[in-house]
Design a protein around this motif. Structure first.
Motif, PDB file in Angstrom:
ATOM      1  N   UNK A 100       6.248  -7.432  29.825  1.00 53.39           N
ATOM      2  CA  UNK A 100       7.701  -7.469  29.791  1.00 53.39           C
ATOM      3  C   UNK A 100       7.439  -7.427  28.554  1.00 53.39           C
ATOM      4  N   UNK A 101       8.295  -5.950  27.989  1.00 50.87           N
ATOM      5  CA  UNK A 101       8.493  -6.387  25.814  1.00 50.87           C
ATOM      6  C   UNK A 101      10.036  -5.827  26.320  1.00 50.87           C
ATOM      7  N   UNK A 102      10.533  -6.635  25.088  1.00 47.41           N
ATOM      8  CA  UNK A 102      12.296  -6.249  25.040  1.00 47.41           C
ATOM      9  C   UNK A 102      12.045  -6.978  23.258  1.00 47.41           C
ATOM     10  N   UNK A 103      13.089  -6.572  22.741  1.00 47.03           N
ATOM     11  CA  UNK A 103      13.598  -7.005  21.599  1.00 47.03           C
ATOM     12  C   UNK A 103      13.516  -7.905  21.132  1.00 47.03           C
ATOM     13  N   UNK A 104      13.172  -8.621  21.931  1.00 48.33           N
ATOM     14  CA  UNK A 104      12.904 -10.298  21.423  1.00 48.33           C
ATOM     15  C   UNK A 104      11.218 -10.410  21.994  1.00 48.33           C
ATOM     16  N   UNK A 105      10.822 -11.257  21.870  1.00 50.37           N
ATOM     17  CA  UNK A 105       9.627 -11.560  22.200  1.00 50.37           C
ATOM     18  C   UNK A 105       8.915 -11.050  23.365  1.00 50.37           C
ATOM     19  N   UNK A 106       7.467 -10.948  23.325  1.00 51.38           N
ATOM     20  CA  UNK A 106       7.319 -10.178  24.831  1.00 51.38           C
ATOM     21  C   UNK A 106       7.100 -11.115  26.113  1.00 51.38           C
ATOM     22  N   UNK A 107       7.139 -11.396  26.804  1.00 52.70           N
ATOM     23  CA  UNK A 107       6.994 -12.064  28.480  1.00 52.70           C
ATOM     24  C   UNK A 107       6.107 -11.443  29.135  1.00 52.70           C
ATOM     25  N   UNK A 108       5.712 -12.226  30.118  1.00 61.30           N
ATOM     26  CA  UNK A 108       4.850 -12.096  31.345  1.00 61.30           C
ATOM     27  C   UNK A 108       4.958 -12.151  32.353  1.00 61.30           C
ATOM     28  N   UNK A 109       4.771 -11.637  33.522  1.00 64.31           N
ATOM     29  CA  UNK A 109       6.092 -11.686  34.386  1.00 64.31           C
ATOM     30  C   UNK A 109       4.637 -12.149  35.149  1.00 64.31           C
ATOM     31  N   UNK A 110       4.830 -13.421  35.973  1.00 69.63           N
ATOM     32  CA  UNK A 110       4.004 -13.754  37.503  1.00 69.63           C
ATOM     33  C   UNK A 110       4.976 -13.231  38.704  1.00 69.63           C
ATOM     34  N   UNK A 111       3.855 -12.979  39.513  1.00 71.18           N
ATOM     35  CA  UNK A 111       4.637 -13.292  40.690  1.00 71.18           C
ATOM     36  C   UNK A 111       3.783 -13.983  42.316  1.00 71.18           C
TER      37      UNK A 111
END
Length: 145
Positions: free
Chosen positions: A125-136
């Motif tokens: 997940x990209x955003x204005x802040x640091x990138x994040x990883x999504x887990x399911x």
């Protein structure tokens, strides 16, 4: 509030490598961390983990999501995170077939932890802040191992 102190201590000790000093100092100094904990405490979706009479971890769930899972920096690598994550899974799978969480892409320790606990990366997940990883993670069907 003791929960807010735990969050500030852990963010200060563990988030600097991937958020940087400025990001961590802002997050703690702005009150954003404290506000997040307080709002979820009031909503009743904040859960605590105690060990030996001490508050050692906190969990926030929101709908089908593990919003925050945090173990005190001084108590990490003792199996407490696995206990708290298992509790999150029990709570969420009671209502949902599929559950999710996010972590900062740069938080390699958390990424490795979630993968070791059986969670699968579903995207970045990209955003204005640091990138994040999504887990399911998906609820196992009855009769499957």
């Amino acid at each position: 509030m003791v929960l807010q102190e735990l969050a500030r201590r852990t963010i200060d000790a563990r988030y600097r490598p991937f958020l940087g000093d400025e990001g961590v100092d802002w997050f703690i100094g702005s009150g954003a961390s404290d506000d997040h904990i307080e709002s979820h405490f009031r909503q009743g979706n904040l859960h605590c983990l105690e060990a030996g009479g001490d508050l050692v971890g906190l969990l926030i769930t929101e709908e089908s999501t593990v919003d925050l899972l945090m173990i005190d920096a001084d108590r990490q690598r003792q199996g407490l995170g696995r206990l708290l994550l298992a509790q999150a899974e029990r709570l969420l799978f009671a209502e949902y077939q599929e559950i999710r969480l996010e972590t900062f892409a740069g938080n390699v320790t958390a990424v490795a932890f979630y993968e070791a606990c059986g969670w699968s990366v579903s995207g970045q997940l990209e955003s204005d802040g640091p990138d994040r990883i999504e887990f399911r993670r998906y609820r196992e069907r009855a009769g499957t191992a």
